[in-house]
Write an enzyme that holds these catalytic residues in place. Structure first.
Site, PDB file in Angstrom:
ATOM      1  N   ASP A 153       0.794  -1.179  -0.006  1.00 34.71           N
ATOM      2  CA  ASP A 153       0.017   0.017  -0.135  1.00 34.71           C
ATOM      3  C   ASP A 153       0.661   1.276   0.055  1.00 34.71           C
ATOM      4  OD1 ASP A 153      -2.371  -1.479   0.058  1.00 34.71           O
ATOM      5  OD2 ASP A 153      -2.304  -1.686   2.279  1.00 34.71           O
ATOM      6  N   GLU A 154       2.134   1.312  -0.492  1.00 32.80           N
ATOM      7  CA  GLU A 154       2.946   2.383  -0.579  1.00 32.80           C
ATOM      8  C   GLU A 154       3.286   2.627  -1.912  1.00 32.80           C
ATOM      9  OE1 GLU A 154       5.950   2.331   2.419  1.00 32.80           O
ATOM     10  OE2 GLU A 154       4.733   1.788   3.977  1.00 32.80           O
TER      11      GLU A 154
END
Length: 287
Positions: A230-231
């Protein structure tokens, strides 16, 4: 090879004098007219970004011939570049688990012709969305996944993409973490929708976390998938105002609507070659 009518050029390089002039002069000499052009200079990194849509006028050139003509300019400026036929729609494989709101939105937009992609199939680790996919007359690939077969299951996803010549994998609430190996193989070609306004409220039950914190805004983020969970580089985000009266269930429903819109928008911009990577960020030349 077939002559192209409209092309899209996007590139980035170190900012330096003469870039736009030389690009415009080359395509003018090749018989193209600039229909749309956007550019951006990142003053922090001194890197230049540009996206240009060009129409053929008199000359009848193939994409390969245009590539060859542009290569010396691209090499001169050290460009990371892509030149594509604007009439070719990217092929997309969609991955989903149990929740179908994002999938339904994508399929509906595709069926209506408002989403400029060709969806070639849907893969899932659950059977829940089979009826929906069948209704749209698309192949549904049921690929259950466990810790024991994860590598094999991901190899099947890659095989499906290769068989269908898919350009992009869209994770439409596919609730599985992709392996580092698959993330690397699909770098810049896999888009995820995260049920939170990143960065923040990561992990399980983000809307419950938001409820506990009494947030006044909730949102969703579409980003490219990387090995860092999620980055990855964010393509698009949106938020909706909420109040203390909203329950976690109501926040979830509001969030699902946002997720559907954000993922659709991100895929559209990706398909229209409007997204350029800038390190761990993106430059998005939206309309």
């Amino acid at each position: 090879m077939t002559a192209v009518r409209e092309i899209i050029l996007k590139f980035s390089c170190e900012d330096q004098p003469g870039i736009v002039a030389n690009v415009a002069a080359l395509f003018a000499a090749q018989g193209f007219n600039i229909r749309e052009s956007q550019q951006f200079e990142d003053v922090q990194t001194q890197r230049f970004f540009m996206r240009t849509v060009l129409d053929a006028t008199d000359q009848q050139l193939t994409l390969e011939q245009i590539h060859g003509a542009f290569y010396p300019v691209a090499k001169r400026y050290g460009m990371d570049w892509e030149l594509v036929d604007a009439d070719v729609r990217p092929k997309v494989l969609v991955a989903v688990s149990q929740w179908g709101h994002c999938l339904h939105n994508l399929l509906n937009a595709w069926k209506q012709g408002s989403l400029p992609v060709d969806i070639v199939g849907v893969v899932s680790n659950h059977e829940v969305q089979r009826d929906l996919v069948d209704w749209y007359q698309l192949p549904f690939h049921f690929l259950p996944v466990t810790k024991a077969n994860k590598a094999e299951q991901e190899a099947q996803i890659l095989a499906l993409m290769e068989q269908a010549s898919a350009d992009c994998l869209v994770l439409a609430r596919y609730m599985q973490i992709l392996s580092n190996d698959l993330c690397d193989k699909l770098a810049g070609r896999a888009i995820n929708i995260h049920h939170s306004f990143l960065p923040g409220f990561k992990g399980a039950k983000p809307y419950h976390q938001a409820f506990e914190r009494g947030v006044k805004l909730i949102g969703a983020s579409a980003h490219y998938v990387t090995a860092d969970l999620d980055e990855g580089p964010i393509i698009e985000q949106a938020v909706e105002r909420v109040t203390h009266v909203n329950t976690p269930e109501e926040l979830t429903e509001i969030g699902r609507d946002i997720e559907s819109v954000v993922l659709n928008r991100a895929l559209r911009w990706h398909a229209e070659h409007r997204v350029l990577l800038n390190g761990n960020k993106t430059v998005v030349f939206s309309r």
